[in-house]
Write a protein that holds these residues in place. Sequence first.
Motif, PDB file in Angstrom:
ATOM      1  N   PHE A 163      12.650 -13.448   7.583  1.00 50.66           N
ATOM      2  CA  PHE A 163      12.653 -12.448   6.517  1.00 50.66           C
ATOM      3  C   PHE A 163      11.312 -11.737   6.406  1.00 50.66           C
ATOM      4  O   PHE A 163      11.267 -10.519   6.223  1.00 50.66           O
ATOM      5  N   THR A 164      10.209 -12.488   6.542  1.00 53.74           N
ATOM      6  CA  THR A 164       8.895 -11.838   6.447  1.00 53.74           C
ATOM      7  C   THR A 164       8.732 -10.791   7.542  1.00 53.74           C
ATOM      8  O   THR A 164       8.134  -9.741   7.303  1.00 53.74           O
ATOM      9  N   GLU A 165       9.273 -11.060   8.721  1.00 56.94           N
ATOM     10  CA  GLU A 165       9.197 -10.076   9.803  1.00 56.94           C
ATOM     11  C   GLU A 165      10.078  -8.860   9.514  1.00 56.94           C
ATOM     12  O   GLU A 165       9.693  -7.738   9.825  1.00 56.94           O
ATOM     13  N   LEU A 166      11.244  -9.101   8.952  1.00 58.78           N
ATOM     14  CA  LEU A 166      12.182  -8.006   8.689  1.00 58.78           C
ATOM     15  C   LEU A 166      11.653  -7.010   7.658  1.00 58.78           C
ATOM     16  O   LEU A 166      11.962  -5.820   7.731  1.00 58.78           O
ATOM     17  N   ILE A 167      10.860  -7.480   6.700  1.00 58.54           N
ATOM     18  CA  ILE A 167      10.406  -6.574   5.634  1.00 58.54           C
ATOM     19  C   ILE A 167       9.034  -5.955   5.893  1.00 58.54           C
ATOM     20  O   ILE A 167       8.699  -4.946   5.284  1.00 58.54           O
TER      21      ILE A 167
ATOM     22  N   ASP B 226      13.480   0.486   1.252  1.00 55.29           N
ATOM     23  CA  ASP B 226      14.207   0.022   2.432  1.00 55.29           C
ATOM     24  C   ASP B 226      14.228  -1.498   2.512  1.00 55.29           C
ATOM     25  O   ASP B 226      15.246  -2.104   2.853  1.00 55.29           O
ATOM     26  N   ALA B 227      13.111  -2.128   2.185  1.00 57.60           N
ATOM     27  CA  ALA B 227      13.041  -3.589   2.228  1.00 57.60           C
ATOM     28  C   ALA B 227      14.027  -4.210   1.242  1.00 57.60           C
ATOM     29  O   ALA B 227      14.645  -5.233   1.544  1.00 57.60           O
TER      30      ALA B 227
ATOM     31  N   ASN C 253       0.861  -1.173   0.000  1.00 55.14           N
ATOM     32  CA  ASN C 253       0.000   0.000   0.000  1.00 55.14           C
ATOM     33  C   ASN C 253       0.903   1.230   0.000  1.00 55.14           C
ATOM     34  O   ASN C 253       1.741   1.379   0.890  1.00 55.14           O
ATOM     35  N   ASN C 254       0.745   2.093  -1.002  1.00 51.43           N
ATOM     36  CA  ASN C 254       1.585   3.293  -1.142  1.00 51.43           C
ATOM     37  C   ASN C 254       3.074   2.945  -1.102  1.00 51.43           C
ATOM     38  O   ASN C 254       3.866   3.599  -0.422  1.00 51.43           O
ATOM     39  N   ASP C 255       3.447   1.906  -1.830  1.00 49.89           N
ATOM     40  CA  ASP C 255       4.834   1.443  -1.935  1.00 49.89           C
ATOM     41  C   ASP C 255       5.442   1.038  -0.596  1.00 49.89           C
ATOM     42  O   ASP C 255       6.653   1.086  -0.397  1.00 49.89           O
ATOM     43  N   ARG C 256       4.606   0.599   0.337  1.00 51.39           N
ATOM     44  CA  ARG C 256       5.051   0.094   1.640  1.00 51.39           C
ATOM     45  C   ARG C 256       4.498  -1.317   1.803  1.00 51.39           C
ATOM     46  O   ARG C 256       3.336  -1.580   1.489  1.00 51.39           O
ATOM     47  N   ILE C 257       5.331  -2.220   2.302  1.00 52.56           N
ATOM     48  CA  ILE C 257       4.897  -3.595   2.550  1.00 52.56           C
ATOM     49  C   ILE C 257       4.096  -3.607   3.849  1.00 52.56           C
ATOM     50  O   ILE C 257       4.654  -3.383   4.924  1.00 52.56           O
TER      51      ILE C 257
END
Length: 133
Positions: free
Chosen positions: A67-71, A78-79, A43-47
Amino acid sequence: MNEKVKDYFKSQRNLEVMPDATVMGQGGDPGCGDYIELYLKINNDRITRATAMVAGCPYAIATTSAFTELITGKPLDDAMLISGDDVVEHLGSLPEEKIHCSLMGPEALRNAVHNYIMARICTPFSVPRKPTL
């Protein structure tokens, strides 16, 4: 296997299919056994949410879960900077022969972001049609 890796393996996080994902990317090699499908809600280029399905050893499961938590919650830019080394650091350590497991998440993310960008630039604009007489 250190305690943090054991925890991520035994108490898996975000390992599920996301039916309403914005985009999906793949990483690893299904031929060798370690393989992931990464699902992203963007959403709005944010994961805003990241989940994955993983096939492989306990290290592949633990690194993908981490990894899913980190991003999650990060802007795409940033991700995309999160590397396999970051995953290893987050988990404490991995045996040398299992380092490749930490690379599947970043690879799947690159593929997902590629798919996301291509969908945005290749989706035709809606052009109003002239009424037929």
